[in-house]
Design an enzyme around this catalytic site. Sequence first.
Site, PDB file in Angstrom:
ATOM      1  N   THR A 123       0.833  -1.339  -0.266  1.00 37.63           N
ATOM      2  CA  THR A 123      -0.224   0.155   0.410  1.00 37.63           C
ATOM      3  C   THR A 123       0.741   0.745   0.132  1.00 37.63           C
ATOM      4  O   THR A 123       2.052   1.244   0.888  1.00 37.63           O
ATOM      5  CB  THR A 123      -0.906  -0.115   1.238  1.00 37.63           C
ATOM      6  OG1 THR A 123      -1.228   1.483   1.547  1.00 37.63           O
ATOM      7  CG2 THR A 123       0.062  -0.473   2.375  1.00 37.63           C
ATOM      8  N   ASP A 124       0.239   2.491  -0.670  1.00 36.56           N
ATOM      9  CA  ASP A 124       0.981   3.484  -0.201  1.00 36.56           C
ATOM     10  C   ASP A 124       1.334   3.749   1.062  1.00 36.56           C
ATOM     11  O   ASP A 124       2.122   4.984   1.644  1.00 36.56           O
ATOM     12  CB  ASP A 124       0.306   4.745  -1.025  1.00 36.56           C
ATOM     13  CG  ASP A 124      -1.094   4.727  -0.932  1.00 36.56           C
ATOM     14  OD1 ASP A 124      -1.386   3.951  -0.103  1.00 36.56           O
ATOM     15  OD2 ASP A 124      -1.763   5.883  -0.985  1.00 36.56           O
ATOM     16  N   GLU A 125       0.509   3.361   2.177  1.00 37.92           N
ATOM     17  CA  GLU A 125       0.633   3.967   2.801  1.00 37.92           C
ATOM     18  C   GLU A 125       1.967   3.234   3.881  1.00 37.92           C
ATOM     19  O   GLU A 125       2.652   3.984   4.804  1.00 37.92           O
ATOM     20  CB  GLU A 125      -0.327   3.440   3.963  1.00 37.92           C
ATOM     21  CG  GLU A 125      -1.457   4.188   3.417  1.00 37.92           C
ATOM     22  CD  GLU A 125      -3.098   3.580   4.694  1.00 37.92           C
ATOM     23  OE1 GLU A 125      -2.923   3.945   6.110  1.00 37.92           O
ATOM     24  OE2 GLU A 125      -4.211   3.061   4.213  1.00 37.92           O
ATOM     25  N   TYR A 148      -1.359  -0.065  11.185  1.00 39.69           N
ATOM     26  CA  TYR A 148      -1.249  -1.295  10.105  1.00 39.69           C
ATOM     27  C   TYR A 148       0.117  -0.891   9.222  1.00 39.69           C
ATOM     28  O   TYR A 148       0.080  -1.671   8.458  1.00 39.69           O
ATOM     29  CB  TYR A 148      -2.675  -0.412   9.862  1.00 39.69           C
ATOM     30  CG  TYR A 148      -2.807  -0.816   7.818  1.00 39.69           C
ATOM     31  CD1 TYR A 148      -3.214  -2.708   7.260  1.00 39.69           C
ATOM     32  CD2 TYR A 148      -3.111  -0.065   7.028  1.00 39.69           C
ATOM     33  CE1 TYR A 148      -3.851  -2.344   6.067  1.00 39.69           C
ATOM     34  CE2 TYR A 148      -3.432  -0.198   5.503  1.00 39.69           C
ATOM     35  CZ  TYR A 148      -3.386  -1.398   4.814  1.00 39.69           C
ATOM     36  OH  TYR A 148      -3.343  -1.208   3.430  1.00 39.69           O
ATOM     37  N   LYS A 152       2.700  -3.445   7.239  1.00 36.28           N
ATOM     38  CA  LYS A 152       3.079  -3.853   6.185  1.00 36.28           C
ATOM     39  C   LYS A 152       3.544  -3.526   5.101  1.00 36.28           C
ATOM     40  O   LYS A 152       4.737  -3.884   4.519  1.00 36.28           O
ATOM     41  CB  LYS A 152       1.753  -2.595   5.227  1.00 36.28           C
ATOM     42  CG  LYS A 152       0.144  -3.338   5.456  1.00 36.28           C
ATOM     43  CD  LYS A 152      -0.192  -4.714   4.594  1.00 36.28           C
ATOM     44  CE  LYS A 152      -0.201  -4.695   3.164  1.00 36.28           C
ATOM     45  NZ  LYS A 152      -0.534  -6.068   2.287  1.00 36.28           N
TER      46      LYS A 152
HETATM   47  P1  NAD Z   1     -10.292  -6.553   2.657  1.00 36.80           P
HETATM   48  O1  NAD Z   1     -10.246  -6.365   3.921  1.00 36.80           O
HETATM   49  O2  NAD Z   1     -11.742  -6.312   1.500  1.00 36.80           O
HETATM   50  O3  NAD Z   1     -10.116  -8.070   2.509  1.00 36.80           O
HETATM   51  C1  NAD Z   1      -8.959  -8.585   3.341  1.00 36.80           C
HETATM   52  C2  NAD Z   1      -9.028 -10.911   3.135  1.00 36.80           C
HETATM   53  O4  NAD Z   1      -8.007 -11.349   3.401  1.00 36.80           O
HETATM   54  C3  NAD Z   1     -10.537 -11.058   3.012  1.00 36.80           C
HETATM   55  O5  NAD Z   1     -11.055 -12.187   2.661  1.00 36.80           O
HETATM   56  C4  NAD Z   1      -9.981 -11.653   4.569  1.00 36.80           C
HETATM   57  O6  NAD Z   1     -10.983 -12.709   4.702  1.00 36.80           O
HETATM   58  C5  NAD Z   1      -8.793 -12.328   4.076  1.00 36.80           C
HETATM   59  N1  NAD Z   1      -7.559 -12.377   5.496  1.00 36.80           N
HETATM   60  C6  NAD Z   1      -7.227 -11.877   6.531  1.00 36.80           C
HETATM   61  N2  NAD Z   1      -6.701 -12.596   7.427  1.00 36.80           N
HETATM   62  C7  NAD Z   1      -6.054 -13.892   6.462  1.00 36.80           C
HETATM   63  C8  NAD Z   1      -5.264 -14.402   7.081  1.00 36.80           C
HETATM   64  N3  NAD Z   1      -4.986 -14.572   8.408  1.00 36.80           N
HETATM   65  N4  NAD Z   1      -5.108 -15.351   6.719  1.00 36.80           N
HETATM   66  C9  NAD Z   1      -6.085 -15.775   5.196  1.00 36.80           C
HETATM   67  N5  NAD Z   1      -7.112 -14.767   5.000  1.00 36.80           N
HETATM   68  C10 NAD Z   1      -7.346 -13.434   5.830  1.00 36.80           C
HETATM   69  O7  NAD Z   1      -8.886  -5.944   1.856  1.00 36.80           O
HETATM   70  P2  NAD Z   1      -8.553  -4.811   0.742  1.00 36.80           P
HETATM   71  O8  NAD Z   1      -9.126  -3.797   0.704  1.00 36.80           O
HETATM   72  O9  NAD Z   1      -9.477  -6.200   0.055  1.00 36.80           O
HETATM   73  O10 NAD Z   1      -6.722  -5.304   0.277  1.00 36.80           O
HETATM   74  C11 NAD Z   1      -6.099  -6.476  -0.436  1.00 36.80           C
HETATM   75  C12 NAD Z   1      -5.035  -6.126  -0.259  1.00 36.80           C
HETATM   76  O11 NAD Z   1      -4.745  -5.107  -0.527  1.00 36.80           O
HETATM   77  C13 NAD Z   1      -4.258  -5.967   1.798  1.00 36.80           C
HETATM   78  O12 NAD Z   1      -3.464  -6.195   1.429  1.00 36.80           O
HETATM   79  C14 NAD Z   1      -4.524  -4.312   1.522  1.00 36.80           C
HETATM   80  O13 NAD Z   1      -3.196  -3.383   2.644  1.00 36.80           O
HETATM   81  C15 NAD Z   1      -4.158  -3.376   0.195  1.00 36.80           C
HETATM   82  N6  NAD Z   1      -4.209  -2.499  -0.348  1.00 36.80           N
HETATM   83  C16 NAD Z   1      -5.648  -1.887  -0.201  1.00 36.80           C
HETATM   84  C17 NAD Z   1      -6.307  -0.852  -0.710  1.00 36.80           C
HETATM   85  C18 NAD Z   1      -7.626  -0.657  -0.127  1.00 36.80           C
HETATM   86  O14 NAD Z   1      -7.833   0.899  -0.640  1.00 36.80           O
HETATM   87  N7  NAD Z   1      -8.124  -1.124  -0.063  1.00 36.80           N
HETATM   88  C19 NAD Z   1      -5.109   0.242  -1.073  1.00 36.80           C
HETATM   89  C20 NAD Z   1      -3.724  -0.298  -0.880  1.00 36.80           C
HETATM   90  C21 NAD Z   1      -3.555  -1.226  -0.701  1.00 36.80           C
HETATM   91  P1  TYD Z   2     -10.014   4.848   5.195  1.00 37.33           P
HETATM   92  O1  TYD Z   2     -10.963   4.007   4.227  1.00 37.33           O
HETATM   93  O2  TYD Z   2      -9.950   3.864   6.203  1.00 37.33           O
HETATM   94  O3  TYD Z   2      -8.947   4.549   4.159  1.00 37.33           O
HETATM   95  P2  TYD Z   2      -7.384   4.672   4.675  1.00 37.33           P
HETATM   96  O4  TYD Z   2      -7.620   5.404   6.124  1.00 37.33           O
HETATM   97  O5  TYD Z   2      -6.450   3.724   4.776  1.00 37.33           O
HETATM   98  O6  TYD Z   2      -6.650   5.867   3.617  1.00 37.33           O
HETATM   99  O7  TYD Z   2      -9.905   5.957   5.113  1.00 37.33           O
HETATM  100  C1  TYD Z   2     -10.136   6.445   4.209  1.00 37.33           C
HETATM  101  C2  TYD Z   2      -9.908   8.455   5.052  1.00 37.33           C
HETATM  102  O8  TYD Z   2     -11.393   8.328   5.361  1.00 37.33           O
HETATM  103  C3  TYD Z   2      -9.070   8.981   5.558  1.00 37.33           C
HETATM  104  O9  TYD Z   2      -8.571  10.154   5.481  1.00 37.33           O
HETATM  105  C4  TYD Z   2     -10.192   8.837   7.086  1.00 37.33           C
HETATM  106  C5  TYD Z   2     -11.250   9.422   6.532  1.00 37.33           C
HETATM  107  N1  TYD Z   2     -12.620   9.314   7.335  1.00 37.33           N
HETATM  108  C6  TYD Z   2     -13.735   9.369   7.872  1.00 37.33           C
HETATM  109  O10 TYD Z   2     -13.353  10.576   7.817  1.00 37.33           O
HETATM  110  N2  TYD Z   2     -14.687   8.963   8.415  1.00 37.33           N
HETATM  111  C7  TYD Z   2     -14.849   7.393   8.742  1.00 37.33           C
HETATM  112  O11 TYD Z   2     -16.071   7.004   9.317  1.00 37.33           O
HETATM  113  C8  TYD Z   2     -13.637   6.599   8.068  1.00 37.33           C
HETATM  114  C9  TYD Z   2     -14.358   4.834   8.000  1.00 37.33           C
HETATM  115  C10 TYD Z   2     -12.444   7.092   6.937  1.00 37.33           C
END
Ligand code: NAD
Ligand code: TYD
Length: 334
Positions: A123-125, A148, A152
């Site tokens: 992630t970019d985080e 978190y 990562k």
């Molecule tokens: P999500 O929370 O929707 O899904 C995570 C999945 O992983 C779920 O299906 C969960 O059951 C499974 N899981 C959790 N722990 C597990 C374990 N111990 N063993 C097997 N499965 C397990 O997450 P997402 O938003 O789809 O993100 C997926 C990946 O992309 C993550 O690695 C996250 O860090 C990365 N990512 C997400 C975003 C975003 O905006 N959502 C952006 C950049 C990177």
């Molecule tokens: P989020 O979707 O949790 O992603 P991330 O923190 O990993 O970027 O949050 C996106 C942005 O929205 C973040 O600045 C936090 C804010 N946020 C709110 O203001 N209210 C909310 O209820 C949530 C979940 C996030």
Amino acid sequence: MRLLVTGGAGFIGSNFIRYMLSKYDYQLINLDKLTYAGNLENLDEIKDDPRYTFIHGDIADEKCVQEIFTQDIDVVVNFAAESLVDRSIEDSGVFIRTNVEGTRVLLEAARRYGVERFIQISTDEVYGSLETEGYFTEESPLDPGSPYSASKTAADLLAMAYFKTYNLPVIITRCSNNYGPYQFPEKLIPLMITNAIEDKPLPVYGDGLNVRDWLHVRDHCVALDLVMRQGRPGQVYNIGGNNERKNINIVRRILKELGKPESLITFVKDRPGHDLRYAIDATKLKKELNWLPTYAFEKGLQETVNWYCNNQKWWQKIKSGEYRKYYEQMYAHR
Ligand code: NAD
Ligand code: TYD
């Protein structure tokens, strides 16, 4: 080609599985623990596809993972993670176990059994927070701000160590915030859409001026497909669509799309250590692999709002907790 996708029942993983099966004739194994964020309904469309196998298991469970690797895995795409910053602030333990130890277990099995590619979805985080200027490049220092993002970052360092030490063909991708269908309604965009539909308050943290760089999940999947097939081992690729938006503007836009009043917006206590701004420079991916995002943010957001309007059963079951009951019965014997 046999692909092991972990965390495929989550938001991005399920979109990726649907995308890959629509495009290729690969065998695909989905290993997912089905935590609160995993939902097999995300994969209803393909659940009976003979190329697809679901395994209910934990990436940190060495025995389970090794058994899977005996099936000649060619490529691993590791999405499995605990993914919500707010949850990591409440309880970091499971983040270390899944995001760090789970990644280690997968890397170790991949090293022992051999794979052609190991794609670590990061992630970019991991780069921390930006002020109002500048962008994250692949060379930006790692400076995570939440448990978190720290977990990562640790996983990224471990994955790169496996490349350096064992020549495991690891590639790391670092994507900005995703949005689109099947996102769990605890993240900003789906939470705000679903609350607005239900006329519930929209909790905006702090002053709402934090900036995120949004990418449609389908553009992310296209990028991952390219990285998987053409990316260079040992490299990091940033993925982002140059769509920086202040949180408050997104929330207002959602309300406008739904014809709901701005009086639903409720400013709440800020997230501790809240990163101010993320912004990705994806030049490397664009130049090396000819990737280009296709979604204009406003169009993508409108489509996403429509998706949540048309799939209310999907998210209402999640919000009511009903979807968990199904799994608890189904996997009660384990
Ligand atoms: P999500 O929370 O929707 O899904 C995570 C999945 O992983 C779920 O299906 C969960 O059951 C499974 N899981 C959790 N722990 C597990 C374990 N111990 N063993 C097997 N499965 C397990 O997450 P997402 O938003 O789809 O993100 C997926 C990946 O992309 C993550 O690695 C996250 O860090 C990365 N990512 C997400 C975003 C975003 O905006 N959502 C952006 C950049 C990177
Ligand atoms: P989020 O979707 O949790 O992603 P991330 O923190 O990993 O970027 O949050 C996106 C942005 O929205 C973040 O600045 C936090 C804010 N946020 C709110 O203001 N209210 C909310 O209820 C949530 C979940 C996030």
